[in-house]
Design an enzyme around this catalytic site. Structure first.
Site, short mmCIF file in Angstrom:
data_model
loop_
_atom_site.label_atom_id
_atom_site.label_comp_id
_atom_site.label_asym_id
_atom_site.label_seq_id
_atom_site.Cartn_x
_atom_site.Cartn_y
_atom_site.Cartn_z
N HIS A 125 0.82 -1.23 0.00
CA HIS A 125 0.00 0.00 0.00
C HIS A 125 0.85 1.28 0.00
O HIS A 125 0.33 2.36 -0.28
CB HIS A 125 -0.92 0.06 1.23
CG HIS A 125 -1.98 -1.00 1.24
ND1 HIS A 125 -2.87 -1.17 0.19
CD2 HIS A 125 -2.30 -1.94 2.17
CE1 HIS A 125 -3.69 -2.18 0.48
NE2 HIS A 125 -3.36 -2.67 1.66
N ASP A 160 -2.99 -10.68 -2.23
CA ASP A 160 -3.52 -10.12 -0.98
C ASP A 160 -4.99 -9.74 -1.21
O ASP A 160 -5.38 -9.38 -2.31
CB ASP A 160 -2.70 -8.88 -0.61
CG ASP A 160 -2.98 -8.36 0.79
OD1 ASP A 160 -2.16 -8.62 1.68
OD2 ASP A 160 -4.02 -7.68 0.99
N ASP A 247 -4.35 -12.67 3.79
CA ASP A 247 -5.65 -12.21 4.29
C ASP A 247 -6.78 -12.56 3.31
O ASP A 247 -7.95 -12.28 3.57
CB ASP A 247 -5.65 -10.71 4.63
CG ASP A 247 -5.03 -9.84 3.56
OD1 ASP A 247 -4.71 -10.36 2.47
OD2 ASP A 247 -4.85 -8.64 3.83
ZN LIG Z 1 -4.24 -7.12 2.85
#
Ligand SMILES: [Zn+2]
Length: 337
Positions: A125, A160, A247
């Site tokens: 990110h 992800d 995740d």
């Molecule tokens: Zn994530």
């Protein structure tokens, strides 16, 4: 076969506070994955060297790095509503950003065939001029930029559950990095629509698969075969980098994706066989359920060695053909604009 496993004791000194999901204990769970990976004898653990500012500044502004260093050394605190840093975060960040560079040096010297990097803080990110979403520096992008500078063609496969907005943005105009992301949509950070395809000479080199909540393995594999395989085949990557965010596991407390550790084995084997001669480096990104982290690390490590290991069954469910078709059409429209 030798599989490198890069991790460092200083990664746990990135202290996010007692209630933060991105906790140092995650790495303990990931380490346990080695023991059940079935390829323990092929794993070589190493402690990565830190990246230099020059190496990180290929993808981050030096002014941001200066400000982050000062912020950490003054004791740290909150950088955005999700992201914190402590006094130990600066060194942890340098060591996380350096892990890929170090692994790649070892692999180029013929010392290993693939690598898994159990790093903290995560990276996908982080954008050029700021920390974001638990991430301080974009670890995978630091390696990708270094490889591109050496003339390599880099596939980044990001599974992800969150879209890797930072990585996408850094290579949005590049034809040397093919960024492929599967993620839950809508979800943080809000980017990653199928119509985001790159810009200028990078048009076509960003490929997003925004899946609704509860998407399972069969739909993933159909979308990969139909939408991603032809693009990767035409691209011919020399390196494959994986943003391994666990995740997307169905037990993850922060997201609603429907995968299991067996699906991560399939995804890793799939991307490996798409570019059999490419060197493969996987970076830990998210993943906040400890058992899921352990099992998913084990199945991914085994897959890096070409072994299918399934600590739990694959997810199952009907293939969502309609949704895949809609993604395909949206991408096609964007490419013809
Ligand atoms: Zn994530």
């Amino acid at each position: 076969m030798v599989i490198l496993f890069g991790t460092h004791p200083k990664y746990i000194e990135h202290d996010t506070g007692s209630l933060h999901p991105e906790s140092p204990e995650r790495l303990t769970a990931v380490r346990r994955g080695i023991d059940i990976s079935s390829i323990k004898d092929e794993i070589e653990i190493f402690e990565p060297q830190p990246a230099t500012i020059e190496e990180i500044s290929r993808v981050h502004d030096v002014s941001y790095l200066d400000a982050l260093r000062r912020f950490c050394l003054m004791g740290g605190g909150t950088l955005d509503p999700d992201t914190t840093a402590s006094i130990g975060s600066w060194e942890a960040m340098l060591l996380a950003a350096g892990a890929g560079l170090d692994a790649a040096r070892r692999m180029r010297a013929g010392k290993a065939d693939a690598a898994f990097l159990a790093v903290r803080p995560p990276g996908h990110h982080a954008v050029r001029d700021r920390a974001m979403g638990f991430c301080l520096a974009n670890n995978i992008a630091v390696l990708a930029a270094d490889l591109v500078a050496q003339g390599e063609k880099v596939l980044i496969f990001d599974f992800d559950a969150h879209h890797g907005n930072g990585t996408q943005e850094m290579f949005f105009d590049s034809a040397s990095v093919l960024y492929v992301s599967s993620h839950q949509y809508p979800l943080y950070p809000g980017t990653g629509r199928a119509r985001e395809v790159g810009i200028g000479s990078g048009t076509g080199y960003t490929l997003n698969l925004p899946f609704p909540a509860d998407t399972t393995g069969p739909t993933f594999r159909e979308a990969l075969d139909r939408m991603v395989a032809p693009v990767v085949e035409a691209f011919l990557p020399t390196w494959t980098l994986i943003s391994a965010g666990f995740d997307s596991h169905r037990r993850d407390p922060l997201t609603e994706m429907g995968l299991t550790s067996a699906d991560f084995s399939d995804l890793t084997l799939w991307v490996r066989q798409m570019a059999p001669s490419a060197k493969v480096v996987a970076f830990l990104e998210g993943g906040y359920d400890f058992a899921a982290l352990e099992h998913s690390t084990a199945s991914t490590l085994a897959a890096l060695a070409g072994v299918s290991l399934k600590p739990e069954p694959n997810s199952d469910g009907p293939i969502n053909f309609e949704m895949i078709k809609a993604m395909e059409e949206s991408r096609k429209r964007a490419l013809s604009d």
